[in-house]
Design a protein around this motif. Structure first.
Motif, mmCIF file in Angstrom:
data_model
loop_
_atom_site.group_PDB
_atom_site.id
_atom_site.type_symbol
_atom_site.label_atom_id
_atom_site.label_comp_id
_atom_site.label_asym_id
_atom_site.label_seq_id
_atom_site.Cartn_x
_atom_site.Cartn_y
_atom_site.Cartn_z
ATOM 1 N N THR A 216 0.830 -1.206 0.000
ATOM 2 C CA THR A 216 0.000 0.000 0.000
ATOM 3 C C THR A 216 0.862 1.253 0.000
ATOM 4 N N ALA A 219 2.648 2.075 -3.362
ATOM 5 C CA ALA A 219 1.823 2.718 -4.395
ATOM 6 C C ALA A 219 1.910 4.237 -4.305
ATOM 7 N N ALA A 220 2.151 4.762 -3.088
ATOM 8 C CA ALA A 220 2.276 6.209 -2.902
ATOM 9 C C ALA A 220 3.722 6.657 -2.894
ATOM 10 N N ILE A 245 6.043 9.068 3.381
ATOM 11 C CA ILE A 245 4.828 8.798 4.152
ATOM 12 C C ILE A 245 5.240 8.645 5.606
ATOM 13 N N TYR A 305 1.535 12.568 4.076
ATOM 14 C CA TYR A 305 2.235 12.366 2.795
ATOM 15 C C TYR A 305 2.846 13.681 2.372
ATOM 16 N N ASP A 315 -0.039 15.603 -8.264
ATOM 17 C CA ASP A 315 0.431 14.514 -7.410
ATOM 18 C C ASP A 315 -0.680 13.845 -6.601
ATOM 19 N N ASP A 316 -1.777 14.544 -6.349
ATOM 20 C CA ASP A 316 -2.895 14.045 -5.550
ATOM 21 C C ASP A 316 -2.432 13.581 -4.169
ATOM 22 N N PRO A 317 -1.867 14.481 -3.369
ATOM 23 C CA PRO A 317 -1.337 14.080 -2.062
ATOM 24 C C PRO A 317 -2.396 13.525 -1.118
ATOM 25 N N LYS A 320 -3.342 9.937 -1.956
ATOM 26 C CA LYS A 320 -2.333 8.982 -1.494
ATOM 27 C C LYS A 320 -2.372 8.824 0.023
ATOM 28 N N THR A 323 -5.447 6.772 1.013
ATOM 29 C CA THR A 323 -5.267 5.347 0.694
ATOM 30 C C THR A 323 -4.460 4.641 1.768
#
Length: 335
Positions: A216, A219-220, A245, A305, A315-317, A320, A323
Protein backbone atom coordinates in the motif's frame (compact mmCIF):
# COMPACT_ATOMS: atom_id res chain seq x y z
CA UNK A 1 13.71 23.62 21.29
CA UNK A 2 11.90 23.64 24.61
CA UNK A 3 8.79 25.44 23.47
CA UNK A 4 5.68 23.28 23.41
CA UNK A 5 2.70 25.56 22.96
CA UNK A 6 -0.58 23.84 23.69
CA UNK A 7 -2.10 22.65 20.44
CA UNK A 8 -5.83 23.22 20.78
CA UNK A 9 -7.05 21.25 17.80
CA UNK A 10 -4.48 19.83 15.45
CA UNK A 11 -1.00 18.34 15.92
CA UNK A 12 2.05 20.18 14.72
CA UNK A 13 3.14 18.97 11.34
CA UNK A 14 6.84 19.55 11.54
CA UNK A 15 9.53 18.19 13.87
CA UNK A 16 12.08 20.58 15.17
CA UNK A 17 15.38 19.93 13.41
CA UNK A 18 18.46 20.14 15.59
CA UNK A 19 21.49 21.33 13.65
CA UNK A 20 24.22 18.82 14.33
CA UNK A 21 26.15 19.03 11.08
CA UNK A 22 28.63 21.71 12.10
CA UNK A 23 31.89 20.67 13.74
CA UNK A 24 31.21 20.53 17.44
CA UNK A 25 33.24 20.10 20.60
CA UNK A 26 32.14 17.03 22.55
CA UNK A 27 32.12 17.17 26.30
CA UNK A 28 34.99 15.26 27.79
CA UNK A 29 36.35 14.80 31.27
CA UNK A 30 37.11 18.50 31.76
CA UNK A 31 33.65 20.02 31.92
CA UNK A 32 34.75 23.40 33.21
CA UNK A 33 33.49 25.44 36.14
CA UNK A 34 30.02 24.95 37.56
CA UNK A 35 28.02 25.39 40.72
CA UNK A 36 27.47 21.70 41.42
CA UNK A 37 29.34 18.41 41.52
CA UNK A 38 30.85 16.61 38.56
CA UNK A 39 28.91 13.81 36.90
CA UNK A 40 30.33 10.31 37.18
CA UNK A 41 29.57 8.98 33.71
CA UNK A 42 32.54 6.74 32.86
CA UNK A 43 34.55 7.22 29.69
CA UNK A 44 35.83 4.28 27.69
CA UNK A 45 39.49 3.93 26.85
CA UNK A 46 40.61 6.18 24.05
CA UNK A 47 37.57 8.45 24.41
CA UNK A 48 35.23 6.28 22.32
CA UNK A 49 32.41 3.98 23.35
CA UNK A 50 32.89 0.26 23.55
CA UNK A 51 29.92 -0.27 21.25
CA UNK A 52 29.33 2.08 18.34
CA UNK A 53 27.34 -0.16 16.01
CA UNK A 54 24.49 -2.58 16.72
CA UNK A 55 22.90 -4.50 17.96
CA UNK A 56 21.96 -3.39 21.47
CA UNK A 57 20.33 -6.33 23.21
CA UNK A 58 19.39 -4.75 26.56
CA UNK A 59 15.74 -5.77 27.05
CA UNK A 60 15.07 -2.77 29.33
CA UNK A 61 15.61 -0.38 26.41
CA UNK A 62 13.93 -2.36 23.66
CA UNK A 63 11.42 -0.29 21.72
CA UNK A 64 8.42 -2.20 23.07
CA UNK A 65 9.59 -1.53 26.64
CA UNK A 66 10.36 2.16 26.08
CA UNK A 67 7.06 3.00 24.35
CA UNK A 68 5.12 2.90 27.61
CA UNK A 69 7.64 4.69 29.86
CA UNK A 70 6.49 8.01 31.30
CA UNK A 71 9.06 10.71 30.44
CA UNK A 72 8.11 13.12 33.23
CA UNK A 73 9.25 10.73 35.99
CA UNK A 74 12.84 11.82 35.32
CA UNK A 75 11.97 15.50 35.86
CA UNK A 76 9.85 15.54 39.00
CA UNK A 77 10.84 17.73 41.92
CA UNK A 78 12.06 14.67 43.79
CA UNK A 79 14.01 13.26 40.85
CA UNK A 80 15.75 16.52 40.01
CA UNK A 81 16.21 17.47 43.65
CA UNK A 82 18.10 14.24 44.29
CA UNK A 83 20.71 15.22 41.70
CA UNK A 84 21.88 18.25 43.65
CA UNK A 85 21.71 20.57 40.66
CA UNK A 86 19.80 23.33 42.40
CA UNK A 87 16.25 24.35 43.31
CA UNK A 88 13.28 22.81 41.53
CA UNK A 89 10.28 25.14 41.73
CA UNK A 90 7.80 23.57 39.32
CA UNK A 91 6.33 20.22 38.40
CA UNK A 92 7.41 18.81 35.03
CA UNK A 93 5.54 19.79 31.88
CA UNK A 94 4.51 16.88 29.64
CA UNK A 95 4.37 17.55 25.93
CA UNK A 96 0.87 18.16 24.59
CA UNK A 97 1.82 16.67 21.21
CA UNK A 98 3.94 13.64 22.13
CA UNK A 99 3.71 10.69 24.51
CA UNK A 100 7.46 10.55 25.01
CA UNK A 101 8.62 14.10 25.80
CA UNK A 102 8.71 16.17 28.99
CA UNK A 103 10.48 19.31 30.25
CA UNK A 104 11.31 21.14 33.45
CA UNK A 105 13.82 23.64 34.84
CA UNK A 106 16.12 24.09 37.81
CA UNK A 107 17.80 27.13 39.34
CA UNK A 108 21.41 26.42 40.18
CA UNK A 109 22.95 27.73 43.44
CA UNK A 110 24.06 30.85 41.58
CA UNK A 111 20.51 31.59 40.37
CA UNK A 112 21.08 30.55 36.74
CA UNK A 113 18.33 28.56 35.07
CA UNK A 114 18.94 25.04 33.76
CA UNK A 115 16.28 24.00 31.26
CA UNK A 116 15.83 20.27 30.65
CA UNK A 117 13.98 18.29 28.02
CA UNK A 118 13.79 14.48 28.07
CA UNK A 119 12.73 12.47 25.06
CA UNK A 120 12.35 8.70 25.22
CA UNK A 121 13.13 7.34 21.78
CA UNK A 122 14.71 10.34 20.10
CA UNK A 123 16.07 10.16 16.55
CA UNK A 124 17.53 13.69 16.47
CA UNK A 125 20.88 12.63 17.85
CA UNK A 126 24.61 13.33 17.88
CA UNK A 127 26.60 11.53 15.20
CA UNK A 128 28.28 8.21 15.99
CA UNK A 129 31.67 9.95 16.18
CA UNK A 130 30.34 11.84 19.22
CA UNK A 131 30.35 8.61 21.24
CA UNK A 132 32.29 9.41 24.42
CA UNK A 133 31.84 6.33 26.59
CA UNK A 134 28.98 4.44 28.17
CA UNK A 135 26.14 5.16 30.55
CA UNK A 136 24.44 2.23 32.24
CA UNK A 137 26.03 -0.09 29.71
CA UNK A 138 24.65 1.89 26.77
CA UNK A 139 26.72 3.88 24.25
CA UNK A 140 26.86 7.53 25.29
CA UNK A 141 26.88 10.31 22.70
CA UNK A 142 27.36 13.93 23.75
CA UNK A 143 27.11 17.00 21.54
CA UNK A 144 27.74 20.52 22.77
CA UNK A 145 26.40 22.81 20.07
CA UNK A 146 27.52 26.05 21.78
CA UNK A 147 28.30 27.48 25.21
CA UNK A 148 24.73 27.09 26.43
CA UNK A 149 23.26 24.01 24.71
CA UNK A 150 24.08 20.31 25.05
CA UNK A 151 22.50 17.05 23.94
CA UNK A 152 23.38 13.83 25.77
CA UNK A 153 22.00 10.54 24.48
CA UNK A 154 22.05 6.98 25.81
CA UNK A 155 21.71 4.90 22.66
CA UNK A 156 18.96 2.28 22.90
CA UNK A 157 19.19 1.06 19.30
CA UNK A 158 21.70 1.44 16.48
CA UNK A 159 21.25 1.43 12.72
CA UNK A 160 18.65 2.90 12.81
CA UNK A 161 19.52 5.01 15.84
CA UNK A 162 17.21 5.61 18.80
CA UNK A 163 18.10 6.98 22.21
CA UNK A 164 16.97 8.20 25.58
CA UNK A 165 18.00 11.81 25.13
CA UNK A 166 18.45 14.78 27.45
CA UNK A 167 18.71 18.30 26.04
CA UNK A 168 19.92 21.10 28.29
CA UNK A 169 20.03 24.86 27.87
CA UNK A 170 22.20 26.43 30.55
CA UNK A 171 24.48 29.49 30.57
CA UNK A 172 27.16 27.54 32.38
CA UNK A 173 28.48 24.15 31.38
CA UNK A 174 25.36 22.48 29.90
CA UNK A 175 26.84 19.03 29.29
CA UNK A 176 27.42 18.40 32.97
CA UNK A 177 23.76 18.57 34.07
CA UNK A 178 22.75 16.81 30.85
CA UNK A 179 24.96 13.83 31.64
CA UNK A 180 24.03 13.88 35.32
CA UNK A 181 20.33 13.63 34.52
CA UNK A 182 20.90 11.09 31.77
CA UNK A 183 22.82 8.79 34.11
CA UNK A 184 19.96 8.91 36.63
CA UNK A 185 17.36 8.34 33.91
CA UNK A 186 19.14 5.29 32.52
CA UNK A 187 19.41 3.88 36.02
CA UNK A 188 15.67 4.42 36.52
CA UNK A 189 14.84 2.72 33.22
CA UNK A 190 16.70 -0.34 34.47
CA UNK A 191 15.05 -0.21 37.89
CA UNK A 192 11.24 -0.29 37.88
CA UNK A 193 10.42 2.75 35.71
CA UNK A 194 6.95 4.27 35.88
CA UNK A 195 4.80 3.23 32.94
CA UNK A 196 1.61 4.43 31.32
CA UNK A 197 -1.45 2.27 31.76
CA UNK A 198 -2.13 0.28 28.60
CA UNK A 199 -5.88 -0.27 28.18
CA UNK A 200 -7.11 -2.51 25.40
CA UNK A 201 -6.57 -0.95 21.99
CA UNK A 202 -4.17 1.80 23.05
CA UNK A 203 -1.80 3.15 20.41
CA UNK A 204 0.94 3.48 23.03
CA UNK A 205 2.05 -0.10 22.47
CA UNK A 206 1.66 -0.13 18.68
CA UNK A 207 4.71 -0.22 16.41
CA UNK A 208 3.98 2.44 13.78
CA UNK A 209 6.32 0.77 11.30
CA UNK A 210 4.10 -2.33 11.40
CA UNK A 211 0.84 -0.44 10.88
CA UNK A 212 0.99 -0.11 7.07
CA UNK A 213 1.41 -2.75 4.38
CA UNK A 214 4.46 -2.32 2.17
CA UNK A 215 2.39 -2.79 -0.98
CA UNK A 216 0.00 0.00 0.00
CA UNK A 217 2.79 2.43 0.89
CA UNK A 218 4.76 1.59 -2.25
CA UNK A 219 1.82 2.72 -4.39
CA UNK A 220 2.28 6.21 -2.90
CA UNK A 221 6.03 6.10 -2.29
CA UNK A 222 7.91 4.05 -4.90
CA UNK A 223 10.73 1.83 -3.58
CA UNK A 224 9.65 2.74 -0.05
CA UNK A 225 11.98 1.97 2.82
CA UNK A 226 10.78 2.35 6.41
CA UNK A 227 12.66 3.59 9.46
CA UNK A 228 11.43 4.70 12.89
CA UNK A 229 11.34 8.45 13.41
CA UNK A 230 10.60 7.91 17.09
CA UNK A 231 8.94 5.26 19.22
CA UNK A 232 5.52 6.40 18.02
CA UNK A 233 6.39 7.51 14.50
CA UNK A 234 7.64 5.82 11.33
CA UNK A 235 8.73 7.17 7.94
CA UNK A 236 8.69 5.51 4.54
CA UNK A 237 10.88 7.31 2.01
CA UNK A 238 11.33 6.70 -1.70
CA UNK A 239 14.92 5.50 -2.12
CA UNK A 240 15.68 7.21 1.19
CA UNK A 241 14.59 10.61 -0.05
CA UNK A 242 11.38 12.01 -1.57
CA UNK A 243 8.40 11.48 -1.31
CA UNK A 244 7.69 10.45 2.28
CA UNK A 245 4.83 8.80 4.15
CA UNK A 246 4.80 9.23 7.94
CA UNK A 247 2.57 7.24 10.28
CA UNK A 248 2.42 8.80 13.73
CA UNK A 249 0.55 8.26 17.01
CA UNK A 250 0.17 11.18 19.40
CA UNK A 251 -2.08 12.78 22.03
CA UNK A 252 -4.32 15.72 21.20
CA UNK A 253 -7.82 17.12 21.17
CA UNK A 254 -10.36 15.47 18.86
CA UNK A 255 -9.99 16.82 15.30
CA UNK A 256 -12.79 18.90 13.85
CA UNK A 257 -13.73 20.54 10.58
CA UNK A 258 -12.08 23.92 10.18
CA UNK A 259 -8.77 25.54 9.42
CA UNK A 260 -8.68 23.83 6.05
CA UNK A 261 -9.57 20.39 7.41
CA UNK A 262 -12.53 18.46 6.02
CA UNK A 263 -14.08 15.09 6.78
CA UNK A 264 -13.12 11.98 4.86
CA UNK A 265 -14.34 8.39 5.26
CA UNK A 266 -11.44 5.96 5.74
CA UNK A 267 -13.58 2.86 6.24
CA UNK A 268 -14.57 0.75 9.20
CA UNK A 269 -17.01 3.45 10.32
CA UNK A 270 -14.13 5.84 11.02
CA UNK A 271 -14.29 9.50 10.02
CA UNK A 272 -10.93 11.18 9.53
CA UNK A 273 -9.95 14.75 8.77
CA UNK A 274 -7.71 15.72 5.89
CA UNK A 275 -5.86 18.90 5.03
CA UNK A 276 -3.72 19.84 2.08
CA UNK A 277 -1.60 22.80 3.17
CA UNK A 278 -1.37 25.69 0.74
CA UNK A 279 2.34 25.43 0.00
CA UNK A 280 4.44 25.00 -3.10
CA UNK A 281 5.10 21.37 -2.15
CA UNK A 282 2.67 18.48 -2.39
CA UNK A 283 1.48 17.53 1.07
CA UNK A 284 -1.58 16.17 2.83
CA UNK A 285 -2.25 15.17 6.43
CA UNK A 286 -5.00 12.76 7.45
CA UNK A 287 -5.76 12.20 11.13
CA UNK A 288 -8.44 10.61 13.23
CA UNK A 289 -9.41 9.88 16.82
CA UNK A 290 -8.62 6.36 17.99
CA UNK A 291 -9.60 6.23 21.68
CA UNK A 292 -9.72 8.45 24.80
CA UNK A 293 -6.41 9.51 26.34
CA UNK A 294 -6.31 11.88 29.35
CA UNK A 295 -8.73 14.66 30.22
CA UNK A 296 -10.06 16.19 27.02
CA UNK A 297 -7.30 14.64 24.93
CA UNK A 298 -7.58 11.53 22.80
CA UNK A 299 -5.16 9.20 21.09
CA UNK A 300 -4.71 10.33 17.50
CA UNK A 301 -3.47 8.40 14.49
CA UNK A 302 -1.99 10.42 11.65
CA UNK A 303 -0.81 9.76 8.11
CA UNK A 304 1.28 12.49 6.48
CA UNK A 305 2.24 12.37 2.79
CA UNK A 306 4.73 14.88 1.45
CA UNK A 307 6.73 15.44 -1.70
CA UNK A 308 8.86 18.50 -2.19
CA UNK A 309 9.64 17.59 -5.78
CA UNK A 310 6.05 17.25 -7.01
CA UNK A 311 3.25 19.72 -7.67
CA UNK A 312 0.12 19.18 -5.60
CA UNK A 313 -2.15 19.62 -8.61
CA UNK A 314 -0.67 16.59 -10.38
CA UNK A 315 0.43 14.51 -7.41
CA UNK A 316 -2.90 14.04 -5.55
CA UNK A 317 -1.34 14.08 -2.06
CA UNK A 318 -4.64 13.63 -0.22
CA UNK A 319 -5.60 10.71 -2.41
CA UNK A 320 -2.33 8.98 -1.49
CA UNK A 321 -2.57 9.86 2.20
CA UNK A 322 -6.17 8.63 2.42
CA UNK A 323 -5.27 5.35 0.69
CA UNK A 324 -2.58 4.67 3.27
CA UNK A 325 -4.86 5.81 6.11
CA UNK A 326 -7.47 3.25 5.02
CA UNK A 327 -4.81 0.57 5.28
CA UNK A 328 -3.53 1.80 8.66
CA UNK A 329 -6.93 2.08 10.33
CA UNK A 330 -7.60 -1.58 9.67
CA UNK A 331 -4.35 -2.65 11.32
CA UNK A 332 -4.55 -0.59 14.50
CA UNK A 333 -5.26 -2.34 17.82
CA UNK A 334 -8.97 -2.39 18.57
CA UNK A 335 -10.24 -0.31 21.52
Amino acid sequence: MFLDARRRRLPKLFLLVIALALPLTACGQDLGRSNFGRTTVPAAAGGTGQQTDGPITDAAVAANALRVIKPCQFLTKDALGALGLGTVEEDPSPSSIAFDTCSNKVKDPGGKEIRFEVKVGSTLLPRADKTTGQVGGLPLRVDKSDDTDCLAAAMTALNPDLALAVTVAYPGEPCRPAQTLLEAAVQKVHNSPEKYSTPAGTLLTADPCAMADTATVTAAVPSAKSAPSGLHSCEWKSNGSDPTITVKFLPGLPPIVGGGYSKVDIGGGVTAYQKQPTTSSSRCVVEWQHRPWQGDDVELAQVDYSSYAAEASSDDPCGKAVTVAKNVVGKLPKP
